[in-house]
Design a protein around this motif. Structure first.
Motif, mmCIF file in Angstrom:
data_model
loop_
_atom_site.group_PDB
_atom_site.id
_atom_site.type_symbol
_atom_site.label_atom_id
_atom_site.label_comp_id
_atom_site.label_asym_id
_atom_site.label_seq_id
_atom_site.Cartn_x
_atom_site.Cartn_y
_atom_site.Cartn_z
ATOM 1 N N MET A 106 0.836 -1.206 0.000
ATOM 2 C CA MET A 106 0.000 0.000 0.000
ATOM 3 C C MET A 106 0.871 1.257 0.000
ATOM 4 O O MET A 106 1.873 1.323 0.699
ATOM 5 C CB MET A 106 -0.870 0.004 1.266
ATOM 6 C CG MET A 106 -2.123 0.838 1.114
ATOM 7 S SD MET A 106 -3.015 0.991 2.660
ATOM 8 C CE MET A 106 -3.407 -0.722 3.033
ATOM 9 N N LYS A 107 0.494 2.234 -0.799
ATOM 10 C CA LYS A 107 1.266 3.481 -0.872
ATOM 11 C C LYS A 107 1.059 4.296 0.407
ATOM 12 O O LYS A 107 -0.012 4.264 1.003
ATOM 13 C CB LYS A 107 0.776 4.287 -2.075
ATOM 14 C CG LYS A 107 1.902 5.072 -2.740
ATOM 15 C CD LYS A 107 1.378 6.072 -3.736
ATOM 16 C CE LYS A 107 1.893 7.453 -3.362
ATOM 17 N NZ LYS A 107 1.137 8.531 -3.938
ATOM 18 N N THR A 108 2.104 4.985 0.824
ATOM 19 C CA THR A 108 1.964 5.831 2.004
ATOM 20 C C THR A 108 1.421 7.194 1.598
ATOM 21 O O THR A 108 1.929 7.815 0.674
ATOM 22 C CB THR A 108 3.345 6.015 2.682
ATOM 23 O OG1 THR A 108 3.824 4.728 3.024
ATOM 24 C CG2 THR A 108 3.250 6.852 3.929
ATOM 25 N N LEU A 109 0.395 7.642 2.310
ATOM 26 C CA LEU A 109 -0.167 8.971 2.039
ATOM 27 C C LEU A 109 0.746 10.036 2.612
ATOM 28 O O LEU A 109 1.482 9.785 3.574
ATOM 29 C CB LEU A 109 -1.499 9.126 2.763
ATOM 30 C CG LEU A 109 -2.783 8.575 2.214
ATOM 31 C CD1 LEU A 109 -3.926 9.080 3.086
ATOM 32 C CD2 LEU A 109 -2.988 9.013 0.786
ATOM 33 N N LYS A 110 0.645 11.230 2.046
ATOM 34 C CA LYS A 110 1.374 12.366 2.630
ATOM 35 C C LYS A 110 0.399 13.507 2.868
ATOM 36 O O LYS A 110 -0.413 13.815 1.998
ATOM 37 C CB LYS A 110 2.482 12.825 1.685
ATOM 38 C CG LYS A 110 3.613 11.820 1.550
ATOM 39 C CD LYS A 110 4.774 12.450 0.793
ATOM 40 C CE LYS A 110 5.954 11.512 0.691
ATOM 41 N NZ LYS A 110 5.654 10.321 -0.147
ATOM 42 N N PRO A 163 -0.690 4.425 7.456
ATOM 43 C CA PRO A 163 0.267 4.633 6.356
ATOM 44 C C PRO A 163 0.275 6.079 5.875
ATOM 45 O O PRO A 163 -0.254 6.406 4.821
ATOM 46 C CB PRO A 163 -0.229 3.673 5.265
ATOM 47 C CG PRO A 163 -1.649 3.395 5.597
ATOM 48 C CD PRO A 163 -1.824 3.576 7.068
ATOM 49 N N ASP A 216 -0.605 14.267 -0.831
ATOM 50 C CA ASP A 216 -1.968 13.885 -1.228
ATOM 51 C C ASP A 216 -2.987 14.830 -0.620
ATOM 52 O O ASP A 216 -4.045 15.073 -1.191
ATOM 53 C CB ASP A 216 -2.275 12.466 -0.720
ATOM 54 C CG ASP A 216 -1.279 11.457 -1.241
ATOM 55 O OD1 ASP A 216 -1.497 10.916 -2.314
ATOM 56 O OD2 ASP A 216 -0.241 11.241 -0.554
ATOM 57 N N SER A 252 -6.840 11.861 -7.152
ATOM 58 C CA SER A 252 -5.748 11.165 -6.477
ATOM 59 C C SER A 252 -6.015 9.654 -6.386
ATOM 60 O O SER A 252 -7.163 9.232 -6.263
ATOM 61 C CB SER A 252 -5.598 11.748 -5.075
ATOM 62 O OG SER A 252 -4.787 10.944 -4.284
ATOM 63 N N GLU A 253 -4.950 8.836 -6.478
ATOM 64 C CA GLU A 253 -5.118 7.406 -6.171
ATOM 65 C C GLU A 253 -5.251 7.340 -4.651
ATOM 66 O O GLU A 253 -5.386 8.367 -4.009
ATOM 67 C CB GLU A 253 -3.901 6.555 -6.578
ATOM 68 C CG GLU A 253 -3.109 6.968 -7.791
ATOM 69 C CD GLU A 253 -2.017 7.976 -7.505
ATOM 70 O OE1 GLU A 253 -1.105 7.667 -6.724
ATOM 71 O OE2 GLU A 253 -2.094 9.062 -8.087
ATOM 72 N N ASN A 254 -5.167 6.164 -4.098
ATOM 73 C CA ASN A 254 -5.229 6.058 -2.643
ATOM 74 C C ASN A 254 -6.549 6.517 -2.052
ATOM 75 O O ASN A 254 -6.612 6.998 -0.933
ATOM 76 C CB ASN A 254 -4.134 6.928 -1.998
ATOM 77 C CG ASN A 254 -2.880 6.143 -1.792
ATOM 78 O OD1 ASN A 254 -2.934 4.958 -1.541
ATOM 79 N ND2 ASN A 254 -1.756 6.809 -1.917
#
Ligand code: ATP
Ligand code: MG
Length: 283
Positions: free
Chosen positions: A1-5, A44, A65, A189-191
């Motif tokens: 899983m991608k980490t959000l910012k 995340p 994000d 946005s993805e995620n």
């Protein structure tokens, strides 16, 4: 899983409240003043600490994000971002102010006058819409001293209490925009699932802030009047008390009209009213 910012202000008026909001969302992170990025240990997510001016563009360009920033900064930078949630803090207005000694009454009298500001884009649009041609002088700070130094006739700056204007011999003249901190996101946005989860946490914290948990005792005979005074609550919990003929009512009351509602409840026979803060409301 991608980490959000998520980008928040590093220091300044929005920093403390932004950190508090994220902590109240159950996010664990160190708020080191010296670091630019802080990882969250139980979600995340990474927190980027930035100057507020940079936040809208970082979000627009996908470096972050999400972001927390004042609406005034978003409009000034003219970026394409989604407004996800108003956050209820950092409230202020962008106002045109003039020296107490300047005898002008109507907006049209600003025509031909010079106005110092750090918000040339928003001010420019406002004046254009009103059909006024003023000389906008863009400066980078300490706007309020500019008329005193003879640099401009008027100013356009953020005001919350008005104290700074007053102490510089200025008075508010026209409202340009009102602003508060908002949660913004990147368009497309993805995620999406993680972002949705975070927005839901933010909303549950905000909802809880707007309401109080109230427990009160009342004689059963007065219960219908009490229930009538509790609009918006589907069905308050009613619990029998040890004393025959009495019940305890548990309910949630909006902070907004809290005191008025409490005095109405008292008049309707409520006794022993206990009020408690709510941490979160998850719908
Ligand atoms: P940075 O160093 O991050 O660029 P800054 O000096 O530009 O900070 P602050 O003064 O910390 O910004 O204000 C941040 C935001 O707080 C403003 O953009 C505005 O949305 C909000 N705010 C609330 N009240 C006020 C106020 N009285 N004056 C200025 N900003 C206010
Ligand atoms: Mg700034």
């Amino acid at each position: 899983m991608k980490t959000l910012k998520i980008a928040i202000q590093k220091s300044g008026r929005l920093n403390e409240k932004s950190v508090e909001l994220l902590k109240n969302c159950g996010l664990n992170f160190e708020n080191y003043k010296s670091s630019l990025i802080s990882p969250v240990s139980n979600f995340p997510l990474e927190i980027l600490f930035l100057r507020d001016d940079d936040i809208p563009e970082y979000v627009q360009d996908g470096i972050a994000d999400l972001g927390i920033v004042g609406e005034n900064v978003i409009q000034e930078t003219e970026v394409e971002v989604s407004y996800l949630q108003k956050l209820g803090f950092g409230k202020c207005s962008l106002k045109i102010a003039v020296p107490n000694t300047l005898p002008i009454k109507n907006l049209s009298e600003l025509d031909g006058k010079s106005i110092a500001t750090t918000y040339p884009v928003i001010l420019g649009k406002f004046l254009k819409q009103k059909g006024i041609e003023s000389d906008i002088r863009t400066i980078s700070g300490s706007v309020e001293i500019s008329p005193g130094l003879g640099l401009s006739d008027a100013i356009c700056d953020l005001v919350s209490t008005g104290g700074t204007l007053k102490s510089n011999g200025l008075k508010p003249f026209a409202d340009v925009m009102s602003s508060e901190a908002v949660l913004i996101g990147r368009k497309g946005s993805e995620n999406e699932d993680l972002i949705k989860e975070l927005i839901q946490r933010v909303q549950s914290v905000l909802r809880a802030k707007e309401t109080k948990y109230v427990v009160l005792n009342v004689e059963k005979a007065h219960l219908p009047e009490i229930i009538k005074l509790l609009p918006g609550v589907k069905s308050p919990s009613v619990v029998p008390l040890a004393e025959e003929g009495w019940v305890a009512v548990h309910t949630v009351i909006p902070e907004r009209d809290f005191w008025e509602r409490i005095s109405q409840l008292k008049q309707a026979g409520a006794q022993g009213i206990v009020v408690m803060p709510i941490e979160k409301i998850i719908l």
